[in-house]
Design an enzyme around this catalytic site. Structure first.
Site, PDB file in Angstrom:
ATOM      1  CE  LYS A 175       1.889  -7.866   1.006  1.00  0.00           C
ATOM      2  NZ  LYS A 175       2.759  -8.969   1.065  1.00  0.00           N
ATOM      3  CD  GLU A 250       9.175   7.626  -1.173  1.00  0.00           C
ATOM      4  OE1 GLU A 250       9.847   7.521  -2.217  1.00  0.00           O
ATOM      5  OE2 GLU A 250       8.856   8.720  -0.686  1.00  0.00           O
ATOM      6  CB  CYS A 284      14.215   2.425  -4.758  1.00  0.00           C
ATOM      7  SG  CYS A 284      14.691   2.964  -3.125  1.00  0.00           S
ATOM      8  CD  GLU A 385      12.666   0.493 -10.495  1.00  0.00           C
ATOM      9  OE1 GLU A 385      11.519   0.008 -10.451  1.00  0.00           O
ATOM     10  OE2 GLU A 385      13.206   1.055  -9.526  1.00  0.00           O
TER      11      GLU A 385
HETATM   12  P1  NAP Z   1       5.927  -4.645  -5.542  1.00  0.00           P
HETATM   13  O1  NAP Z   1       5.780  -5.864  -6.360  1.00  0.00           O
HETATM   14  O2  NAP Z   1       5.188  -3.445  -5.944  1.00  0.00           O
HETATM   15  O3  NAP Z   1       5.527  -5.082  -4.058  1.00  0.00           O
HETATM   16  C1  NAP Z   1       5.603  -4.200  -2.961  1.00  0.00           C
HETATM   17  C2  NAP Z   1       4.647  -4.662  -1.881  1.00  0.00           C
HETATM   18  O4  NAP Z   1       3.302  -4.503  -2.369  1.00  0.00           O
HETATM   19  C3  NAP Z   1       4.788  -6.139  -1.507  1.00  0.00           C
HETATM   20  O5  NAP Z   1       4.537  -6.297  -0.138  1.00  0.00           O
HETATM   21  C4  NAP Z   1       3.697  -6.786  -2.341  1.00  0.00           C
HETATM   22  O6  NAP Z   1       3.246  -8.032  -1.836  1.00  0.00           O
HETATM   23  C5  NAP Z   1       2.596  -5.742  -2.230  1.00  0.00           C
HETATM   24  N1  NAP Z   1       1.565  -5.832  -3.261  1.00  0.00           N
HETATM   25  C6  NAP Z   1       1.644  -6.430  -4.474  1.00  0.00           C
HETATM   26  N2  NAP Z   1       0.455  -6.314  -5.126  1.00  0.00           N
HETATM   27  C7  NAP Z   1      -0.387  -5.633  -4.309  1.00  0.00           C
HETATM   28  C8  NAP Z   1      -1.746  -5.197  -4.401  1.00  0.00           C
HETATM   29  N3  NAP Z   1      -2.468  -5.446  -5.489  1.00  0.00           N
HETATM   30  N4  NAP Z   1      -2.281  -4.514  -3.369  1.00  0.00           N
HETATM   31  C9  NAP Z   1      -1.550  -4.228  -2.270  1.00  0.00           C
HETATM   32  N5  NAP Z   1      -0.261  -4.634  -2.110  1.00  0.00           N
HETATM   33  C10 NAP Z   1       0.320  -5.318  -3.123  1.00  0.00           C
HETATM   34  O7  NAP Z   1       7.473  -4.212  -5.413  1.00  0.00           O
HETATM   35  P2  NAP Z   1       8.716  -5.131  -5.057  1.00  0.00           P
HETATM   36  O8  NAP Z   1       9.001  -6.001  -6.231  1.00  0.00           O
HETATM   37  O9  NAP Z   1       8.533  -5.772  -3.714  1.00  0.00           O
HETATM   38  O10 NAP Z   1       9.876  -4.046  -4.889  1.00  0.00           O
HETATM   39  C11 NAP Z   1      10.608  -3.532  -5.951  1.00  0.00           C
HETATM   40  C12 NAP Z   1      10.134  -2.136  -6.295  1.00  0.00           C
HETATM   41  O11 NAP Z   1      10.154  -1.321  -5.139  1.00  0.00           O
HETATM   42  C13 NAP Z   1      11.040  -1.411  -7.287  1.00  0.00           C
HETATM   43  O12 NAP Z   1      10.249  -0.765  -8.244  1.00  0.00           O
HETATM   44  C14 NAP Z   1      11.765  -0.382  -6.430  1.00  0.00           C
HETATM   45  O13 NAP Z   1      12.195   0.761  -7.121  1.00  0.00           O
HETATM   46  C15 NAP Z   1      10.739  -0.070  -5.416  1.00  0.00           C
HETATM   47  N6  NAP Z   1      11.330   0.492  -4.209  1.00  0.00           N
HETATM   48  C16 NAP Z   1      11.176   1.830  -3.965  1.00  0.00           C
HETATM   49  C17 NAP Z   1      11.739   2.401  -2.848  1.00  0.00           C
HETATM   50  C18 NAP Z   1      11.567   3.869  -2.570  1.00  0.00           C
HETATM   51  O14 NAP Z   1      11.729   4.252  -1.431  1.00  0.00           O
HETATM   52  N7  NAP Z   1      11.241   4.685  -3.547  1.00  0.00           N
HETATM   53  C19 NAP Z   1      12.463   1.608  -1.944  1.00  0.00           C
HETATM   54  C20 NAP Z   1      12.605   0.260  -2.216  1.00  0.00           C
HETATM   55  C21 NAP Z   1      12.022  -0.295  -3.347  1.00  0.00           C
HETATM   56  P3  NAP Z   1       3.903  -9.412  -2.350  1.00  0.00           P
HETATM   57  O15 NAP Z   1       5.333  -9.352  -1.986  1.00  0.00           O
HETATM   58  O16 NAP Z   1       3.149 -10.428  -1.590  1.00  0.00           O
HETATM   59  O17 NAP Z   1       3.675  -9.461  -3.829  1.00  0.00           O
END
Ligand code: NAP
Length: 485
Positions: A175, A250, A284, A385
């Site tokens: 997904k 992550e 990230c 963050e």
């Molecule tokens: P996010 O809002 O947490 O979303 C990540 C994924 O989870 C998306 O596919 C999202 O779907 C899905 N999701 C949302 N709510 C969910 C739920 N209740 N159950 C299951 N899945 C769910 O994060 P983002 O805004 O896409 O990305 C930014 C964040 O990612 C930042 O905090 C960044 O630091 C972190 N990040 C970390 C790394 C690492 O390797 N440590 C790498 C890259 C990014 P939808 O898109 O449909 O909402």
């Protein structure tokens, strides 16, 4: 009319059951819909799991080097399309074209690397204490794995999860993030064209709360790999409590770069600009805190501000642009909210701080790269963050003070130091609380062939990428074989 993109389930491109779609909008020009994607529901996830469960035993029975061949073929297909795929990535995510090209190339490298892992899934042969007994370990796939990915690396992250999962013999339900699902679609399309057996890879788009949730709750799920925010990751972890599902999270970071007094200051300023502002700070591993020894603080800041003011913000497709837009209106709002918090907390705004307006800027989510000085550890801009181009500067009295400031956050993803003092560098490497440590390099910019992951609140579970990735997606079996009776 924008093109409609379908789910990929059981080797077929399919509409979701509800036949509803959602738009993927260009953050540099919100008039442009990059594509319409399936607004899937739990019933579509169930269909994907049915296909994966059915396909997985035969997929696992293929010799691993043969599974790897599909990845090699898909890599070749992607390479032939690199220019187009990079342009699409810039349209859906906003990063600059060179950044997108680099990321597509990285996804290709990841497919090739894990294609090779098909022939290299090493295990151990360990001596037995008994006579004529031969002992060894072997790897077995887990079964069906769920992959949930964010928007900021829309090709590399799905690639670095799917490739080791597949070569390890698992079937995958992927997904992608709703803000940037096209880049992952292109990976799946290449796998389809490589002839990968039906059901081994399944791709379902739709909201996190519906599709993501349905993946997590499915009884056939054996492992989940999630990259995204701490908020969502921690919720998934709680939900998994008591279930025997392997989990890898992550999440966020608040990554420091420590600049010591012996640093070459032009070099350090360039490195900070790169780490903090490239990709609009939406990595990230981006640097969001610079911890600078007092002796060089003033001259470094002068250089840093001058270099930051020269950065060109704009549509990532335009040549000469250094920084693209925020990914959407929500992220822009978050960036501006933290800038406001920083001002109210008493930090000193040295440059940036505004949304860009006028002309083409009015069509997108553009923001100036922003630097705050006089940031102290208790401030929210030192602790939380932002995920935008906002850098917090902190002054350290000496090396020990720099270590205290660098480690005083709940996160522990990446950290860097700029110094030529070998003793200090080694002390930093030993004492810094981070999973990824760089020396005289930005906090961001990791390579696919090395393990990746953080510590503290940034990560949970086993490492991604490099040889470590195979460990997460396989289970060890131990064999004792007596060859006489
Ligand atoms: P996010 O809002 O947490 O979303 C990540 C994924 O989870 C998306 O596919 C999202 O779907 C899905 N999701 C949302 N709510 C969910 C739920 N209740 N159950 C299951 N899945 C769910 O994060 P983002 O805004 O896409 O990305 C930014 C964040 O990612 C930042 O905090 C960044 O630091 C972190 N990040 C970390 C790394 C690492 O390797 N440590 C790498 C890259 C990014 P939808 O898109 O449909 O909402």
């Amino acid at each position: 009319m924008a093109e409609t993109f379908l789910n990929y389930i059981a080797g077929q491109w399919a509409e979701c059951k509800s036949k509803k779609t959602f738009p993927n909008v260009n953050p540099a020009n919100t008039d442009e819909v990059v594509g319409l994607f399936q607004a899937s529901g739990p019933e579509d996830v169930r269909a994907a799991f049915d296909a994966a469960v059915k396909a997985q035993p035969a997929w696992a029975a293929l010799p691993a080097p043969r599974r790897g061949e599909y990845l090699f073929k898909a890599a070749e297909i992607l390479e032939g399309r690199l220019a187009r795929l990079a342009e699409e990535m810039t349209r859906e995510e906003g990063k600059t074209l060179p950044e997108s090209k680099g990321e597509v190339k990285r996804a290709i490298n990841i497919f090739r690397y894990f294609g090779g892992e098909g022939a290299r899934q090493f295990s151990h042969q360990i001596p037995s204490e008994r006579e004529n007994v031969f002992c060894y370990t072997m790897r077995k796939p887990l079964g069906v794995v769920g992959l949930i990915t964010p928007w900021n690396f829309p090709s590399a992250i799905p690639a670095w999860k799917a490739a080791p999962a597949l070569v390890g013999g698992n079937a995958v339900v992927l997904k992608p993030a709703s803000l940037a699902p096209l880049s992952a679609y292109r990976l799946v399309e290449a796998l389809h064209e490589s002839g990968v057996p039906a059901g081994a890879v399944n791709y379902v788009t739709g909201g996190g709360g519906t599709v993501g949730n349905a993946i997590i709750e499915h009884s056939a799920l054996r492992a989940v790999s999630f990259t995204g925010s701490c908020e969502v990751g921690n919720k998934l972890h709680e939900k998994m409590n008591g279930r025997k599902v392997r989990i890898q999270l992550e999440m966020g970071g608040k990554n420091p770069t420590v600049v010591l007094k012996d640093a070459e200051l032009d070099y350090a300023a360039d490195l900070l600009v790169n780490g903090a502002f490239f990709s609009t700070g939406q990595k990230c591993t981006a640097c969001s805190r610079a911890v600078v020894e007092k002796a060089v603080y003033e001259p470094l800041v002068e250089k840093l501000v001058a270099k930051t003011r020269k950065l060109k913000v704009g549509n990532g497709l335009d040549p000469g642009v250094d920084i693209g837009p925020a990914v959407d209106a929500n992220q822009l709002e978050t960036d501006l909210k933290y800038i406001d918090i920083g001002k109210r907390e008493g930090a000193e705004l040295l440059c940036g701080g505004n949304r860009l307006a006028g002309g083409a800027y009015d069509k997108g989510h553009f923001i100036e790269p922003t630097i705050f000085a006089r940031v102290t550890p208790e401030m929210r801009i030192a602790q939380e963050e932002v995920f935008g181009p906002v850098l917090a500067l902190m002054v350290a009295n000496d090396f020990d003070d720099a270590m205290r400031l660098a480690n005083c956050v709940k996160f522990g993803l990446s950290a860097s130091i700029v110094s030529r003092d070998l003793t200090r560098v080694h002390q930093f490497i030993n004492r810094i609380e981070a999973g990824l440590i760089t020396v005289n390099l930005p906090t961001a910019g990791v390579e696919y062939q090395l393990p990746f992951g953080g510590t503290k609140e940034s990560s949970f579970g086993m490492r991604e990428q490099g040889p470590a990735a195979i460990d997460f997606y396989t289970e060890t079996r131990t064999v004792y074989l007596k060859y006489t009776q």
